[in-house]
Design an enzyme around this catalytic site. Structure first.
Site: not given
Ligand code: ASP
Length: 360
Positions: A199, A227, A229-230, A250-251, A253
């Site tokens: 991200t 789905r 994410g965050d 990022t991470g 989510g």
């Molecule tokens: N946070 C993002 C998600 O969960 C993924 C990412 O940070 O790469 O969709």
């Protein structure tokens, strides 16, 4: 009305803050920016020297675009928008061109943006067809009465807004196609693979003391069932408030949503600015942090608060990181993964990019 009320609160807060600030700290020409291009199992033995150089150049370029806007007196909102567009257009990152594939081998993009001066925000989830999802999030904020649009309705809004449209195969790269083919061959879940992240995000404070945050992503490789994410969730992956901070995450989510990471960090910072032993008049309870002079938080205090929240994320089982900018001019990071693509620049002379956890 909301904008002027918040501006008045912010002015009050700044008037109070000035009491505690040094002359240097109250300089009006301060600006800062931090960016990320994803966190995860990013280790030296997993990245070729050529890729390392390419990623650093991409981060440098994105950081330079945002920094120049801020140096020239532009707004934090414009700086983060331009920075994120540059990263969405770069196939190295999981946003815009280069976005990861879903289980059905399509691309569903998520993005959000927030203006710390009036708490206005826009977000889109599960979209496709728009070249730069961050521009669609910004259009939702600026030109709709809503905060979040999703799917086909959001795609329609994008077309109505005249945003640049691209064909479905625009986002694809050979690298991302290989990732989804590997995942489908193994029939594993999106959460079980190493290459799930990437991200992009940016946070900034401009010379007027206004803050902004934005995040853009293709989500997780192999995601399914719609789905989300965050990244498009205000308060989880993105938050900005002139009174406390700007955050982009990022991470994994799901964990960032459960902890409300971006809002949680800003709230802890806001509460930490209230000096102990000074009572607020009862009529000011709803603006408890702003009823009297506020403390300026040190670099260490800010880092500790960000690290505490990321540690809590880790305890839940989540991994990833955040970038932050503060009203006092700091720009930084916190993450619990081996690496995070990142960069920061400030009017105090900071200007650096990094990849691995042991840098800076
Ligand atoms: N946070 C993002 C998600 O969960 C993924 C990412 O940070 O790469 O969709």
């Amino acid at each position: 009305m909301i904008r002027s009320t918040l501006a008045a609160i912010t002015m009050l807060c700044w008037a109070g803050t000035a009491i505690a600030q040094t002359a240097e700290q109250s300089e009006e020409s301060r600006w800062s920016i931090a960016i990320h291009g994803g966190a995860g199992t990013i280790e030296r033995d997993k990245i070729t020297p050529e890729k390392d150089t390419e990623i650093r150049a991409a981060l440098d370029q994105a950081l330079a675009i945002g920094s120049q806007i801020l140096k020239d007196g532009g707004s934090a909102m414009d700086a983060i928008t331009a920075t994120i567009i540059a990263m969405e257009n770069d196939p190295n990152f999981n946003a815009g061109k280069g976005a990861v594939f879903t289980w059905d081998k399509t691309n569903e993009l998520d993005s959000s943006i927030m203006d710390g001066s009036d708490l206005s925000a826009g977000a889109v989830a599960g979209i496709s067809g728009t070249k730069n999802p961050i521009l669609l999030a910004r259009a939702v904020k600026d030109h709709s009465p809503h905060v979040m649009l999703s799917g086909e309705g959001a795609n329609q809004f994008s077309r109505e807004q005249g945003l640049e449209q691209v064909p479905p195969d625009y986002y694809a790269t050979p690298y991302r196609l290989k990732q989804i083919d590997d995942l489908l061959a193994k029939q594993v879940s999106a959460a079980d693979v190493d290459y799930k992240y990437g991200t992009v995000g940016a946070v900034a404070m401009d010379k007027n003391g206004h803050m902004a945050a934005g995040t853009s992503t293709g989500g997780m490789t192999g995601k399914r069932w719609g789905r989300i994410g965050d990244s498009p969730v205000i308060g989880a992956g993105t938050y900005a408030d002139d009174r406390s901070c700007a955050i982009s995450a990022t991470g994994s989510g799901e964990y960032f949503i459960r902890l409300g990471v971006a809002h949680e960090i800003c709230t802890r910072l806001k509460m930490a600015t209230k000096p102990e032993g000074i009572e607020c008049p009862s009529q000011s309870e709803d603006v408890i942090s702003f009823c009297t002079a506020r403390r300026v938080l040190s670099d260490e205090e800010i880092q500790q608060i960000a690290d505490d929240v990321i540690a809590e994320l880790g305890t839940l089982g989540g991994d990833g990181g955040i970038i932050y900018a503060t009203p006092w001019g700091q720009a930084g990071y916190s993450f619990n993964t081996p690496g995070m693509y990142r960069g920061r620049a400030t009017s105090a002379g900071e200007n650096s990019v990094a990849i691995y956890g042991d840098e800076q």
